[in-house]
Write a protein that holds these residues in place. Structure first.
Motif, mmCIF file in Angstrom:
data_model
loop_
_atom_site.group_PDB
_atom_site.id
_atom_site.type_symbol
_atom_site.label_atom_id
_atom_site.label_comp_id
_atom_site.label_asym_id
_atom_site.label_seq_id
_atom_site.Cartn_x
_atom_site.Cartn_y
_atom_site.Cartn_z
ATOM 1 N N TRP A 276 6.312 -14.438 -28.801
ATOM 2 C CA TRP A 276 7.671 -14.206 -28.327
ATOM 3 C C TRP A 276 8.581 -15.411 -28.526
ATOM 4 O O TRP A 276 9.799 -15.251 -28.652
ATOM 5 C CB TRP A 276 7.632 -13.810 -26.850
ATOM 6 N N ARG A 277 8.035 -16.620 -28.553
ATOM 7 C CA ARG A 277 8.897 -17.795 -28.602
ATOM 8 C C ARG A 277 9.665 -17.924 -29.918
ATOM 9 O O ARG A 277 10.675 -18.619 -29.984
ATOM 10 C CB ARG A 277 8.073 -19.066 -28.380
ATOM 11 N N SER A 278 9.199 -17.265 -30.967
ATOM 12 C CA SER A 278 9.844 -17.414 -32.270
ATOM 13 C C SER A 278 10.874 -16.334 -32.559
ATOM 14 O O SER A 278 11.487 -16.327 -33.623
ATOM 15 C CB SER A 278 8.782 -17.405 -33.374
ATOM 16 N N VAL A 279 11.082 -15.419 -31.610
ATOM 17 C CA VAL A 279 11.964 -14.276 -31.853
ATOM 18 C C VAL A 279 12.833 -14.016 -30.625
ATOM 19 O O VAL A 279 12.355 -14.065 -29.488
ATOM 20 C CB VAL A 279 11.141 -13.003 -32.173
ATOM 21 N N GLN A 280 14.110 -13.765 -30.864
ATOM 22 C CA GLN A 280 14.994 -13.235 -29.839
ATOM 23 C C GLN A 280 15.138 -11.738 -30.073
ATOM 24 O O GLN A 280 15.208 -11.285 -31.221
ATOM 25 C CB GLN A 280 16.367 -13.897 -29.898
ATOM 26 N N ILE A 281 15.202 -10.971 -28.996
ATOM 27 C CA ILE A 281 15.283 -9.517 -29.115
ATOM 28 C C ILE A 281 16.642 -9.056 -28.617
ATOM 29 O O ILE A 281 16.980 -9.227 -27.440
ATOM 30 C CB ILE A 281 14.162 -8.824 -28.324
ATOM 31 N N ALA A 282 17.439 -8.508 -29.521
ATOM 32 C CA ALA A 282 18.746 -7.963 -29.152
ATOM 33 C C ALA A 282 18.562 -6.593 -28.522
ATOM 34 O O ALA A 282 17.743 -5.788 -28.974
ATOM 35 C CB ALA A 282 19.640 -7.879 -30.378
ATOM 36 N N ASN A 283 19.348 -6.328 -27.499
ATOM 37 C CA ASN A 283 19.206 -5.090 -26.745
ATOM 38 C C ASN A 283 20.591 -4.559 -26.406
ATOM 39 O O ASN A 283 21.486 -5.325 -26.050
ATOM 40 C CB ASN A 283 18.397 -5.352 -25.467
ATOM 41 N N ASP A 284 20.777 -3.249 -26.530
ATOM 42 C CA ASP A 284 22.086 -2.661 -26.234
ATOM 43 C C ASP A 284 22.171 -2.122 -24.816
ATOM 44 O O ASP A 284 23.112 -1.409 -24.469
ATOM 45 C CB ASP A 284 22.397 -1.549 -27.237
ATOM 46 N N GLY A 285 21.196 -2.465 -24.006
ATOM 47 C CA GLY A 285 21.158 -1.976 -22.636
ATOM 48 C C GLY A 285 20.250 -0.790 -22.446
ATOM 49 O O GLY A 285 19.847 -0.471 -21.319
ATOM 50 N N LEU A 286 19.907 -0.114 -23.548
ATOM 51 C CA LEU A 286 19.011 1.037 -23.489
ATOM 52 C C LEU A 286 17.715 0.791 -24.257
ATOM 53 O O LEU A 286 16.640 1.185 -23.812
ATOM 54 C CB LEU A 286 19.711 2.282 -24.050
ATOM 55 N N ALA A 287 17.831 0.158 -25.409
ATOM 56 C CA ALA A 287 16.654 -0.060 -26.254
ATOM 57 C C ALA A 287 16.859 -1.310 -27.094
ATOM 58 O O ALA A 287 17.981 -1.789 -27.265
ATOM 59 C CB ALA A 287 16.414 1.152 -27.153
ATOM 60 N N ASP A 288 15.742 -1.831 -27.614
ATOM 61 C CA ASP A 288 15.825 -2.964 -28.539
ATOM 62 C C ASP A 288 16.493 -2.503 -29.830
ATOM 63 O O ASP A 288 16.191 -1.424 -30.344
ATOM 64 C CB ASP A 288 14.433 -3.509 -28.834
ATOM 65 N N THR A 289 17.390 -3.337 -30.351
ATOM 66 C CA THR A 289 18.121 -2.962 -31.553
ATOM 67 C C THR A 289 17.846 -3.876 -32.739
ATOM 68 O O THR A 289 17.987 -3.466 -33.876
ATOM 69 C CB THR A 289 19.630 -2.960 -31.273
ATOM 70 N N GLU A 290 17.478 -5.141 -32.478
ATOM 71 C CA GLU A 290 17.216 -6.092 -33.553
ATOM 72 C C GLU A 290 16.232 -7.159 -33.075
ATOM 73 O O GLU A 290 16.207 -7.513 -31.898
ATOM 74 C CB GLU A 290 18.511 -6.782 -34.008
ATOM 75 N N TYR A 291 15.464 -7.650 -34.050
ATOM 76 C CA TYR A 291 14.666 -8.847 -33.814
ATOM 77 C C TYR A 291 15.338 -9.993 -34.566
ATOM 78 O O TYR A 291 15.559 -9.898 -35.774
ATOM 79 C CB TYR A 291 13.235 -8.670 -34.317
ATOM 80 N N VAL A 292 15.674 -11.076 -33.857
ATOM 81 C CA VAL A 292 16.399 -12.191 -34.444
ATOM 82 C C VAL A 292 15.444 -13.380 -34.569
ATOM 83 O O VAL A 292 14.898 -13.850 -33.567
ATOM 84 C CB VAL A 292 17.616 -12.575 -33.593
ATOM 85 N N LEU A 293 15.232 -13.852 -35.799
ATOM 86 C CA LEU A 293 14.323 -14.965 -36.049
ATOM 87 C C LEU A 293 14.957 -16.256 -35.557
ATOM 88 O O LEU A 293 16.033 -16.648 -36.012
ATOM 89 C CB LEU A 293 14.000 -15.041 -37.547
ATOM 90 N N ALA A 294 14.302 -16.905 -34.624
ATOM 91 C CA ALA A 294 14.833 -18.122 -34.011
ATOM 92 C C ALA A 294 14.272 -19.351 -34.725
ATOM 93 O O ALA A 294 13.335 -19.271 -35.518
ATOM 94 C CB ALA A 294 14.473 -18.160 -32.528
#
Length: 209
Positions: free
Chosen positions: A67-85
């Motif tokens: 988990w430390r290498s990725v941020q997870i974008a969320n629209d309030g209902l579901a995950d929408t993107e995985y962002v490489l940190a």
């Protein structure tokens, strides 16, 4: 009283039936129709083989391995993107479920060309040990794809770079092909997909959960 027999001479042509003669054009026509049928059947078979798409939503793990290498974008209902940190050169491995929805064995060969994905592996539903391709996916079986990505050196202040799918090489029905597999979450959420952002423009806020 004398009886006289009357002999009627036998005519050989009296019992003959008229002989049927096929028109000269009939045989070439039948041959042409036969050839059309063969060619049409072969064309339909080729079209089926090269349009064969066995992959779809499966059962398996979803999300980052670390988990430390990725941020997870969320629209309030579901995950929408995985962002490489992290800085350029940082890597992360994401999991996506995949199934063979067909009734044929599919030999999955691995990652195709033309992708920004660093490497591709897989695990089973019961064992998280990473494995390398190739492997055979039986009808209606699932696996978890291990998608490893690397943050490129060209990420800049205004550049966005997103991975939305995987060119997956496979062999089925005697033919080797490459299928564009979208990064879908699987199961009931398969109408959506979760891409991987390799580069996010500086200053852009990720609505992470």
């Amino acid at each position: 009283m004398a009886v006289t027999s009357l002999e009627v001479p036998y005519r050989a042509d009296a019992a003959r039936w008229p002989r049927f003669r096929a028109p000269r054009w009939l045989l070439p026509l039948l041959m042409a129709l036969l050839m059309i049928g063969v060619v049409t059947g072969a064309a339909l078979r080729i079209a089926y083989v090269y349009s064969f798409q066995p992959f779809g939503p499966g059962s398996g793990s979803l999300g980052p391995v670390q988990w430390r290498s990725v941020q997870i974008a969320n629209d309030g209902l579901a995950d929408t993107e995985y962002v490489l940190a992290g800085p350029p050169g940082s890597t992360a491995t994401l999991q996506y479920p995949l199934a063979n929805l067909s009734d044929k064995d599919v030999r999955v060969l691995g990652l195709g060309s033309g992708s920004e994905i660093t490497s591709l592996g897989w695990t089973t539903l019961t064992d998280s040990t990473p494995r390398a391709f190739p492997m055979t996916l039986k009808p209606h079986e699932s696996l978890t794809l291990l998608v490893t990505v690397t943050k490129p050196s060209y990420c800049g202040s205004a550049l966005a770079d997103v991975v939305t799918g995987i060119p997956l090489r496979f062999e089925a029905l005697g033919v080797e092909r490459t299928s564009a597999v979208l990064l879908r979450p699987g199961g009931l959420l398969d109408h959506n997909y979760i891409p991987i952002d390799l580069c996010v423009p500086e200053g852009q806020t990720v609505n992470a959960r």
